[in-house]
Design an enzyme around this catalytic site. Sequence first.
Site, PDB file in Angstrom:
ATOM      1  N   HIS A  36       0.819  -1.221   0.000  1.00 46.49           N
ATOM      2  CA  HIS A  36       0.000   0.000   0.000  1.00 46.49           C
ATOM      3  C   HIS A  36       0.846   1.261   0.000  1.00 46.49           C
ATOM      4  O   HIS A  36       1.467   1.629   0.991  1.00 46.49           O
ATOM      5  CB  HIS A  36      -0.929  -0.005   1.222  1.00 46.49           C
ATOM      6  CG  HIS A  36      -1.738   1.242   1.349  1.00 46.49           C
ATOM      7  ND1 HIS A  36      -1.823   1.964   2.514  1.00 46.49           N
ATOM      8  CD2 HIS A  36      -2.495   1.908   0.434  1.00 46.49           C
ATOM      9  CE1 HIS A  36      -2.588   3.021   2.321  1.00 46.49           C
ATOM     10  NE2 HIS A  36      -3.008   3.012   1.074  1.00 46.49           N
TER      11      HIS A  36
ATOM     12  N   GLU B 176       3.058   0.473   3.208  1.00 46.68           N
ATOM     13  CA  GLU B 176       2.661  -0.606   4.113  1.00 46.68           C
ATOM     14  C   GLU B 176       2.626  -1.931   3.333  1.00 46.68           C
ATOM     15  O   GLU B 176       1.933  -2.043   2.333  1.00 46.68           O
ATOM     16  CB  GLU B 176       1.276  -0.323   4.711  1.00 46.68           C
ATOM     17  CG  GLU B 176       1.259   0.879   5.642  1.00 46.68           C
ATOM     18  CD  GLU B 176      -0.142   1.273   6.080  1.00 46.68           C
ATOM     19  OE1 GLU B 176      -0.330   1.555   7.267  1.00 46.68           O
ATOM     20  OE2 GLU B 176      -1.054   1.302   5.216  1.00 46.68           O
TER      21      GLU B 176
ATOM     22  N   ASN C 234      -4.482   4.352   7.595  1.00 45.63           N
ATOM     23  CA  ASN C 234      -5.852   4.692   7.229  1.00 45.63           C
ATOM     24  C   ASN C 234      -6.860   4.380   8.326  1.00 45.63           C
ATOM     25  O   ASN C 234      -7.934   4.974   8.371  1.00 45.63           O
ATOM     26  CB  ASN C 234      -6.244   4.002   5.923  1.00 45.63           C
ATOM     27  CG  ASN C 234      -5.693   4.736   4.719  1.00 45.63           C
ATOM     28  OD1 ASN C 234      -5.225   5.864   4.831  1.00 45.63           O
ATOM     29  ND2 ASN C 234      -5.726   4.108   3.561  1.00 45.63           N
TER      30      ASN C 234
END
Length: 287
Positions: free
Chosen positions: A143, A155, A194
């Site tokens: 990510h 990530e 997030n």
Amino acid sequence: MRTDNISKIAVIGSGTMGSQIAMICALRGYSVVLYDISDENLIKAKKSLQGHMDRSVQKGRLIEEKVNGAFSKMTFSSTFEELKDVDFVIEAIVEKLDAKRELFTKLDMVTPEHAVLATNSSTIVSSKIADATNRPDKVCNVHFFNPPLVMELVEVVCGPHTSEETAQIAIELIKSIQKIPVLLKKEISGFIANRILGKLTDEALHLLENGFADHEEIDLVCTKALNHPIGPFALMDLTGIDVNYFVRMQRYQESGNEADMPAKIVQEKVRKGELGRKTGKGFYTYD
């Protein structure tokens, strides 16, 4: 397979995320195929990347020879067969599970057996996709953050199916493109950044919808009192309000809990096509 055996990378989806991830890899010497089903989208992506690179050269961040070399290593293609000899795939298409599963099934059929298949999603964990392939051990989340050309952190997330070798290859690849990897040893939707950001965004939307303050004031508090570089509403405009919508819809479909639905104002913005910077209007208006 180690990263020194990776010579060709495929990035699927030529939006902001996909195109910039592709450019990062090309700048670090990898051959890259940027694939999209739309030739028009690929033309837009190339034009956008050229603009970013021209500005970087003008500001002295990059030299023109390096930029030209990166573009020479990039193939912009809508032909799926271009992926037949890639070593690592990064998917960056729309946040819809069915679309991702269909894509990964096709990727499994066309790419070499050794290729790692990674998804850039932070919402859809790779365990929901891996069984669409015959190589679940080579599937993981990788990510990047928006905009990838600027943001340093990536990530890397292991699902229960992901092999230790695959995770290590992903970590080494991220380091090789001069980004900073963080490894999550088990998966959770939203990962780290997030999940934390989501709580902030949810509270900001709650404050706005209940009339405590307008979006400019909430953003001002976050930037001046919390020292955030950008407020939550400006950030939603930057990443795309539809991204927030799809994330929450995915969560709602998984839980069935109406509290997980997108905020009403987000639903309204998506319905009007006011998606942020990319449409010229979101919570703010852009020239």
